[in-house]
Design a protein around this motif. Structure first.
Motif, PDB file in Angstrom:
ATOM      1  N   ASP A  67       0.830  -1.203   0.000  1.00 55.57           N
ATOM      2  CA  ASP A  67       0.000   0.000   0.000  1.00 55.57           C
ATOM      3  C   ASP A  67       0.872   1.264   0.000  1.00 55.57           C
ATOM      4  OD1 ASP A  67       1.064  -0.126   2.496  1.00 55.57           O
ATOM      5  OD2 ASP A  67      -0.825   0.209   3.579  1.00 55.57           O
ATOM      6  N   GLY A  68       2.061   1.164  -0.610  1.00 50.87           N
ATOM      7  CA  GLY A  68       2.990   2.291  -0.560  1.00 50.87           C
ATOM      8  C   GLY A  68       2.996   3.179  -1.783  1.00 50.87           C
ATOM      9  N   TYR A  69       1.986   3.064  -2.636  1.00 55.02           N
ATOM     10  CA  TYR A  69       1.988   3.851  -3.869  1.00 55.02           C
ATOM     11  C   TYR A  69       1.989   5.349  -3.598  1.00 55.02           C
ATOM     12  CZ  TYR A  69       0.952  -0.502  -6.342  1.00 55.02           C
ATOM     13  OH  TYR A  69       1.014  -1.779  -6.841  1.00 55.02           O
ATOM     14  N   GLU A  70       1.134   5.793  -2.710  1.00 58.55           N
ATOM     15  CA  GLU A  70       1.067   7.230  -2.418  1.00 58.55           C
ATOM     16  C   GLU A  70       2.345   7.711  -1.734  1.00 58.55           C
ATOM     17  OE1 GLU A  70      -1.100   9.587  -3.310  1.00 58.55           O
ATOM     18  OE2 GLU A  70      -2.003   8.010  -4.538  1.00 58.55           O
ATOM     19  N   ALA A  71       2.884   6.875  -0.842  1.00 61.46           N
ATOM     20  CA  ALA A  71       4.111   7.266  -0.139  1.00 61.46           C
ATOM     21  C   ALA A  71       5.284   7.377  -1.111  1.00 61.46           C
ATOM     22  CB  ALA A  71       4.430   6.249   0.957  1.00 61.46           C
ATOM     23  N   SER A  72       5.406   6.405  -2.028  1.00 64.36           N
ATOM     24  CA  SER A  72       6.510   6.450  -2.995  1.00 64.36           C
ATOM     25  C   SER A  72       6.357   7.632  -3.947  1.00 64.36           C
ATOM     26  CB  SER A  72       6.586   5.141  -3.783  1.00 64.36           C
ATOM     27  OG  SER A  72       5.444   4.971  -4.607  1.00 64.36           O
ATOM     28  N   LYS A  73       5.108   7.906  -4.302  1.00 58.52           N
ATOM     29  CA  LYS A  73       4.856   9.069  -5.167  1.00 58.52           C
ATOM     30  C   LYS A  73       5.254  10.353  -4.459  1.00 58.52           C
ATOM     31  CE  LYS A  73       1.027  11.527  -7.403  1.00 58.52           C
ATOM     32  NZ  LYS A  73      -0.424  11.511  -7.697  1.00 58.52           N
ATOM     33  N   GLN A  74       4.920  10.444  -3.162  1.00 61.39           N
ATOM     34  CA  GLN A  74       5.256  11.653  -2.412  1.00 61.39           C
ATOM     35  C   GLN A  74       6.763  11.817  -2.254  1.00 61.39           C
ATOM     36  OE1 GLN A  74       2.925  13.980  -1.503  1.00 61.39           O
ATOM     37  NE2 GLN A  74       4.784  15.183  -1.135  1.00 61.39           N
ATOM     38  N   ILE A  75       7.483  10.711  -2.115  1.00 65.77           N
ATOM     39  CA  ILE A  75       8.948  10.795  -2.021  1.00 65.77           C
ATOM     40  C   ILE A  75       9.527  11.375  -3.300  1.00 65.77           C
ATOM     41  CG2 ILE A  75      11.063   9.390  -1.954  1.00 65.77           C
ATOM     42  CD1 ILE A  75       9.603   7.558   0.037  1.00 65.77           C
ATOM     43  N   ILE A  76       9.010  10.965  -4.446  1.00 65.64           N
ATOM     44  CA  ILE A  76       9.480  11.512  -5.722  1.00 65.64           C
ATOM     45  C   ILE A  76       9.132  12.997  -5.822  1.00 65.64           C
ATOM     46  CG2 ILE A  76       9.246  11.381  -8.224  1.00 65.64           C
ATOM     47  CD1 ILE A  76      10.863   9.124  -7.024  1.00 65.64           C
ATOM     48  N   ILE A  77       7.928  13.358  -5.356  1.00 67.47           N
ATOM     49  CA  ILE A  77       7.541  14.772  -5.373  1.00 67.47           C
ATOM     50  C   ILE A  77       8.492  15.587  -4.488  1.00 67.47           C
ATOM     51  CG2 ILE A  77       5.747  16.410  -4.683  1.00 67.47           C
ATOM     52  CD1 ILE A  77       3.679  14.276  -5.427  1.00 67.47           C
ATOM     53  N   ASP A  78       8.779  15.057  -3.303  1.00 63.89           N
ATOM     54  CA  ASP A  78       9.683  15.768  -2.393  1.00 63.89           C
ATOM     55  C   ASP A  78      11.089  15.897  -3.000  1.00 63.89           C
ATOM     56  OD1 ASP A  78       7.614  15.969  -0.608  1.00 63.89           O
ATOM     57  OD2 ASP A  78       8.288  14.309   0.675  1.00 63.89           O
ATOM     58  N   ALA A  79      11.552  14.829  -3.641  1.00 65.06           N
ATOM     59  CA  ALA A  79      12.858  14.878  -4.291  1.00 65.06           C
ATOM     60  C   ALA A  79      12.866  15.921  -5.409  1.00 65.06           C
ATOM     61  CB  ALA A  79      13.218  13.502  -4.853  1.00 65.06           C
ATOM     62  N   GLU A  80      11.791  15.919  -6.181  1.00 59.21           N
ATOM     63  CA  GLU A  80      11.647  16.891  -7.266  1.00 59.21           C
ATOM     64  C   GLU A  80      11.689  18.316  -6.729  1.00 59.21           C
ATOM     65  OE1 GLU A  80       7.641  18.098  -9.254  1.00 59.21           O
ATOM     66  OE2 GLU A  80       8.407  16.349 -10.320  1.00 59.21           O
ATOM     67  N   ASN A  81      10.956  18.564  -5.654  1.00 59.31           N
ATOM     68  CA  ASN A  81      10.920  19.914  -5.078  1.00 59.31           C
ATOM     69  C   ASN A  81      12.276  20.314  -4.499  1.00 59.31           C
ATOM     70  OD1 ASN A  81       8.216  20.186  -5.742  1.00 59.31           O
ATOM     71  ND2 ASN A  81       7.497  19.437  -3.761  1.00 59.31           N
ATOM     72  N   ALA A  82      12.948  19.366  -3.847  1.00 61.57           N
ATOM     73  CA  ALA A  82      14.256  19.668  -3.256  1.00 61.57           C
ATOM     74  C   ALA A  82      15.272  20.019  -4.337  1.00 61.57           C
ATOM     75  CB  ALA A  82      14.749  18.474  -2.433  1.00 61.57           C
ATOM     76  N   LEU A  83      15.275  19.266  -5.427  1.00 67.35           N
ATOM     77  CA  LEU A  83      16.214  19.548  -6.512  1.00 67.35           C
ATOM     78  C   LEU A  83      15.867  20.851  -7.227  1.00 67.35           C
ATOM     79  CD1 LEU A  83      16.530  15.968  -8.039  1.00 67.35           C
ATOM     80  CD2 LEU A  83      18.285  17.190  -6.768  1.00 67.35           C
ATOM     81  N   ALA A  84      14.563  21.084  -7.394  1.00 66.42           N
ATOM     82  CA  ALA A  84      14.140  22.285  -8.119  1.00 66.42           C
ATOM     83  C   ALA A  84      14.425  23.563  -7.328  1.00 66.42           C
ATOM     84  CB  ALA A  84      12.654  22.198  -8.454  1.00 66.42           C
ATOM     85  N   SER A  85      14.399  23.474  -6.000  1.00 67.09           N
ATOM     86  CA  SER A  85      14.577  24.671  -5.178  1.00 67.09           C
ATOM     87  C   SER A  85      16.022  24.885  -4.737  1.00 67.09           C
ATOM     88  CB  SER A  85      13.678  24.594  -3.939  1.00 67.09           C
ATOM     89  OG  SER A  85      14.006  23.462  -3.143  1.00 67.09           O
ATOM     90  N   TRP A  86      16.904  23.947  -5.080  1.00 66.82           N
ATOM     91  CA  TRP A  86      18.306  24.078  -4.661  1.00 66.82           C
ATOM     92  C   TRP A  86      18.964  25.255  -5.362  1.00 66.82           C
ATOM     93  CZ3 TRP A  86      23.165  24.521  -6.513  1.00 66.82           C
ATOM     94  CH2 TRP A  86      24.227  24.261  -5.638  1.00 66.82           C
ATOM     95  N   THR A  87      19.678  26.062  -4.613  1.00 68.80           N
ATOM     96  CA  THR A  87      20.484  27.146  -5.176  1.00 68.80           C
ATOM     97  C   THR A  87      21.838  27.151  -4.487  1.00 68.80           C
ATOM     98  OG1 THR A  87      19.670  28.792  -3.598  1.00 68.80           O
ATOM     99  CG2 THR A  87      18.470  28.594  -5.697  1.00 68.80           C
ATOM    100  N   LEU A  88      22.808  27.765  -5.124  1.00 69.12           N
ATOM    101  CA  LEU A  88      24.164  27.815  -4.575  1.00 69.12           C
ATOM    102  C   LEU A  88      24.192  28.589  -3.264  1.00 69.12           C
ATOM    103  CD1 LEU A  88      26.998  26.818  -5.345  1.00 69.12           C
ATOM    104  CD2 LEU A  88      27.420  29.069  -6.355  1.00 69.12           C
ATOM    105  N   GLU A  89      23.336  29.610  -3.165  1.00 70.44           N
ATOM    106  CA  GLU A  89      23.299  30.413  -1.939  1.00 70.44           C
ATOM    107  C   GLU A  89      22.827  29.603  -0.740  1.00 70.44           C
ATOM    108  OE1 GLU A  89      22.059  31.322  -4.837  1.00 70.44           O
ATOM    109  OE2 GLU A  89      23.575  32.829  -5.372  1.00 70.44           O
TER     110      GLU A  89
END
Length: 313
Positions: free
Chosen positions: A243-265
């Motif tokens: 029953d981990g479909y939603e959890a795995s999807k959310q992990i990918i979303i979180d990874a996507e957001n973390a990478l997208a918001s990363w800046t050198l500063e």
């Protein structure tokens, strides 16, 4: 990160790309007739320092070796994406949990390949800047050669015919050649320092971004593994439904957001420096200021102590 939770669709620009637009595609990316490595890379490395102006040969060899490095990374990036696709293909025919987790892991691994591809473009900015120093060195070589050539002619004439009127003419030419060479050498010295700092700023910024984004992906990858039930089952026993479909999807979303918001500063790694004074080492400026305040307070305490307890002469 792909704007979906499998291996499809396009990407939106990340915060770091908006803050610092990506450079043009690397000039090292292949499609060359002889392929991407092996014999050609070896030949480039061996012959780079054998041609061109003598002054620029060492740096020319460095530039060629860095080209080999980038082409090697290109091969790794392409293979990494193939690995991601194959992992997803293999996992599809397994149980539900393995199928879902391998597909999501494939997304993360594919993203690593994409990051390596971006890294090539950014790292090539460093290589091109080093290459510009090499070109300047090559342009200075003729003035050095001219000065040396005139010097050799003067020495030859003074040995063969000390009274030759050509000696005076050549000495005047030597003065002009030395003046031209002096200007060229000063420009080379100034530009070398400027370009060297710029080049390695590109180098370390690209390494820092790549490394920290890889660390983010590794963290989210391990979070995905926590969803996989690896408890052993006995023959005939049924494993609990996944029953981990939603959890795995959310992990990918979180990874996507973390990478997208990363800046050198906002980079996680902040270097600290040590300042050495005599036999003491201060870890950073704050420690140094604190030590200076402590010394000032100590001197004040000594002065007050001497006022209350004067020392006899």
């Amino acid at each position: 990160m792909h704007r979906t939770y499998s291996l499809r669709n396009s990407r939106a620009p990340t915060a770091s790309q908006l803050a610092s637009p990506p450079p043009p595609p690397s000039t090292t990316k292949s499609g060359r007739f002889f392929g991407k490595g092996g014999l050609v890379s070896s030949l480039r490395r061996q012959t780079a320092g054998q041609f061109g102006p003598e002054l620029s040969r060492k740096l020319s060899q460095l530039v060629k070796i860095e080209k080999n490095v980038l082409r090697g990374i290109e091969v790794v990036a392409n293979e990494r994406r193939e690995v991601a696709k194959q992992l997803s293909i293999w996992g599809e025919d397994n149980d539900d949990d393995v199928s879902d987790i391998t597909d999501k892991l494939g997304v993360l691994i594919y993203e690593i390949g994409e990051l390596e591809d971006q890294f090539i473009d950014r790292y090539d900015q460093y290589r091109l800047t080093i290459k510009s120093i090499r070109d300047i060195e090559g342009s200075v070589q003729p003035s050095r050669d001219r000065k040396q050539n005139i010097t050799d002619k003067i020495a030859y004439l003074k040995y063969k015919d000390p009274q030759s009127p050509k000696i005076v003419v050549l000495e005047q030419e030597l003065v002009r050649a030395e003046a031209e060479s002096l200007v060229a050498e000063a420009q080379l010295s100034n530009i070398t320092r400027e370009k060297l700092k710029t080049a390695f700023a590109y180098n370390f910024d690209s390494l820092r971004e790549h490394s920290e984004k890889l660390a983010l992906i590794a963290g989210y990858g391990k979070a995905l593994l926590e969803l996989l039930d690896d408890a052993p089952v006995t023959p005939g026993e049924t494993r609990p439904a996944y029953d981990g479909y939603e959890a795995s999807k959310q992990i990918i979303i979180d990874a996507e957001n973390a990478l997208a918001s990363w800046t050198l500063e906002n980079a996680a790694v902040k270097p600290t420096l040590s300042i050495r004074r005599g036999d003491e080492v201060y870890d950073d400026e704050e420690d140094l200021e604190g030590e200076e305040q402590h010394l000032a307070q100590t001197e004040q305490d000594w002065a007050e102590d001497e006022q209350h307890h004067p020392v006899a002469a």
